[in-house]
Design a protein around this motif. Structure first.
Motif, mmCIF file in Angstrom:
data_model
loop_
_atom_site.group_PDB
_atom_site.id
_atom_site.type_symbol
_atom_site.label_atom_id
_atom_site.label_comp_id
_atom_site.label_asym_id
_atom_site.label_seq_id
_atom_site.Cartn_x
_atom_site.Cartn_y
_atom_site.Cartn_z
ATOM 1 N N GLN A 1 0.984 -1.234 -0.013
ATOM 2 C CA GLN A 1 -0.097 0.072 -0.010
ATOM 3 C C GLN A 1 0.900 1.329 0.097
ATOM 4 O OE1 GLN A 1 -3.034 -0.058 3.087
ATOM 5 N NE2 GLN A 1 -4.493 -0.571 1.634
ATOM 6 N N ARG B 1 -7.562 7.210 -4.167
ATOM 7 C CA ARG B 1 -7.604 6.117 -3.065
ATOM 8 C C ARG B 1 -6.203 5.573 -2.699
ATOM 9 N NH1 ARG B 1 -13.378 3.856 -2.942
ATOM 10 N NH2 ARG B 1 -14.340 5.386 -3.409
ATOM 11 N N LEU C 1 -4.419 7.754 -0.554
ATOM 12 C CA LEU C 1 -4.959 7.933 0.878
ATOM 13 C C LEU C 1 -4.655 6.975 1.680
ATOM 14 C CD1 LEU C 1 -8.422 9.607 0.067
ATOM 15 C CD2 LEU C 1 -6.630 10.785 1.416
ATOM 16 N N ALA C 2 -4.809 5.521 0.987
ATOM 17 C CA ALA C 2 -4.878 4.218 1.655
ATOM 18 C C ALA C 2 -3.303 3.863 2.228
ATOM 19 C CB ALA C 2 -5.133 3.155 0.749
ATOM 20 N N LEU D 1 -14.995 11.551 -3.935
ATOM 21 C CA LEU D 1 -14.859 10.332 -2.935
ATOM 22 C C LEU D 1 -16.170 9.816 -2.559
ATOM 23 C CD1 LEU D 1 -11.909 11.619 -0.984
ATOM 24 C CD2 LEU D 1 -11.786 9.509 -2.399
ATOM 25 N N PHE D 2 -17.192 10.725 -2.187
ATOM 26 C CA PHE D 2 -18.427 10.336 -1.440
ATOM 27 C C PHE D 2 -19.797 10.434 -2.270
ATOM 28 C CE2 PHE D 2 -15.057 11.464 1.861
ATOM 29 C CZ PHE D 2 -15.100 10.760 2.322
ATOM 30 N N ARG D 3 -19.778 11.173 -3.182
ATOM 31 C CA ARG D 3 -20.997 11.334 -3.726
ATOM 32 C C ARG D 3 -20.970 11.272 -5.265
ATOM 33 N NH1 ARG D 3 -24.233 16.389 -1.610
ATOM 34 N NH2 ARG D 3 -25.973 15.152 -1.602
ATOM 35 N N PRO D 4 -20.511 10.162 -5.960
ATOM 36 C CA PRO D 4 -20.239 10.260 -7.196
ATOM 37 C C PRO D 4 -21.259 10.067 -8.175
ATOM 38 C CG PRO D 4 -19.857 8.015 -6.230
ATOM 39 C CD PRO D 4 -20.200 8.811 -5.238
ATOM 40 N N GLN E 1 -9.701 -5.529 3.770
ATOM 41 C CA GLN E 1 -10.074 -4.310 3.631
ATOM 42 C C GLN E 1 -11.754 -4.047 3.435
ATOM 43 O OE1 GLN E 1 -8.196 -2.303 0.285
ATOM 44 N NE2 GLN E 1 -6.588 -1.645 1.766
ATOM 45 N N ILE F 1 -12.652 6.656 8.470
ATOM 46 C CA ILE F 1 -12.704 7.372 6.899
ATOM 47 C C ILE F 1 -11.969 6.467 6.075
ATOM 48 C CG2 ILE F 1 -12.626 9.362 5.657
ATOM 49 C CD1 ILE F 1 -13.129 10.911 8.179
ATOM 50 N N ARG F 2 -10.592 6.302 6.628
ATOM 51 C CA ARG F 2 -9.865 5.690 5.624
ATOM 52 C C ARG F 2 -10.141 4.327 5.273
ATOM 53 N NH1 ARG F 2 -4.116 8.386 5.268
ATOM 54 N NH2 ARG F 2 -4.790 10.539 5.884
ATOM 55 N N LEU G 1 -13.296 4.020 2.862
ATOM 56 C CA LEU G 1 -12.656 4.579 1.600
ATOM 57 C C LEU G 1 -12.063 3.380 1.021
ATOM 58 C CD1 LEU G 1 -11.673 8.292 1.780
ATOM 59 C CD2 LEU G 1 -13.584 7.150 0.663
ATOM 60 N N ALA G 2 -10.959 2.717 1.797
ATOM 61 C CA ALA G 2 -10.066 1.690 1.057
ATOM 62 C C ALA G 2 -10.731 0.535 0.658
ATOM 63 C CB ALA G 2 -9.003 1.589 2.105
ATOM 64 N N ASP H 1 -13.713 -0.462 -0.731
ATOM 65 C CA ASP H 1 -15.175 0.021 -1.057
ATOM 66 C C ASP H 1 -15.164 -0.181 -2.604
ATOM 67 O OD1 ASP H 1 -17.683 1.053 -0.734
ATOM 68 O OD2 ASP H 1 -16.905 3.092 -1.137
ATOM 69 N N GLY I 1 -18.161 1.706 -4.242
ATOM 70 C CA GLY I 1 -18.593 2.999 -3.746
ATOM 71 C C GLY I 1 -19.830 3.167 -2.920
ATOM 72 N N SER J 1 -18.626 4.373 0.873
ATOM 73 C CA SER J 1 -18.453 5.997 0.830
ATOM 74 C C SER J 1 -19.757 6.530 0.671
ATOM 75 C CB SER J 1 -17.393 6.379 -0.052
ATOM 76 O OG SER J 1 -17.377 5.811 -1.133
#
Lengths: 171, 171
Positions: A41, A89, A92-93, A145-148, B41, B88-89, B92-93, B95, B98, B101
């Protein structure tokens, strides 16, 4: 190393990469990779951040509104594309200390700064960088990220108009 | 399953969990977990979303501005805490489709809707939910994920003031 990861991702998608496979492609031993990156990762996060680095300064369209609209619409399209989402992603991961996600926002800050400085040199009245980060970049990234389901280039342009016509301090 | 993950995370942090360990704690076989979740994950993402579910509707402080300010400051504090960031991480990781999230933003939409509906019933003039999502929730989440040095509860309250005094349509 980065080239090896990009090649393997292009060949087989990103789901099944392993450190030994990346090492073989790069012509090094797996232990070399484990010494430099704690795990897969973290390696993928570094590769992702490198790929998110802007390739050029924002184009100059002659005025602040056009520059910001073009940049914001392009940013939305790039970041919301399937590879863009994967890089965000990945960045962030594998980012235990937050340095890679910090680098992502630093790229955007630099691009926005460039647009605003150029407009200020033209004598235009400009918002500050954080206003653009908070009210253009942040809403775009949040939706990615959250509302695609709620994304199109007009959304980015509308956010720019909100900043320029409602959130600017008076000159 | 969720309880087993929470216990193990509380005992040993989140870095070293494995599916066999979680299965042992939950009293099931690892193959049971692999059938339900493709990998660790995805399991951690489901657990994280469950823990991000708000426990109660937003408190009623008697007016829109107070309700939004209290909710936004509490949201910032909770999401920027070390467990909040981990959830949160994790969400998102793991998922791939989607949905997790999306569920995170749906929780925030519900809380904001509750505050706005209550204010409208009091006869107050209210912004629409997406304006609050775009200009309060999104900037807070963006800073949590990408600019963690720039966070304090006053930031959340300032964003609420921006929405109420600069981004509301005229009554």
């Amino acid at each position: 190393m980065h080239a090896a990861v990009r090649e393997l991702q292009a060949e087989q998608g990103r789901g099944d990469l392993t450190i030994p496979q990346i090492a073989a492609r790069a012509g090094v031993t797996p232990s070399t990779l484990y010494r430099r990156w704690g795990d897969l990762q973290e390696l993928l996060s570094d590769v992702a951040v490198e790929r998110l680095r802007p390739e050029a300064p924002p184009a100059d369209h002659g005025n602040l509104r056009a520059d910001l609209e073009h940049w914001a619409a392009a940013f939305l399209e790039e970041m919301s594309s399937p590879p863009g989402r994967s890089y965000i992603r990945d960045a962030l991961a594998g980012d235990p200390d937050g340095s890679n996600s910090g680098q992502c926002s630093a790229y955007a800050v630099d691009q926005v700064d460039t647009i605003l400085s150029r407009a200020a040199e033209r004598g235009e009245h400009v918002p500050d960088t954080d206003t653009v980060m908070d009210h253009v970049v942040a809403p775009v990234m949040y939706r990615i990220l959250f509302r695609p389901g709620l994304l199109d280039p007009q959304y980015a342009r509308d956010l720019v108009a909100t900043v320029l016509y409602r959130l600017m301090p008076l000159p």
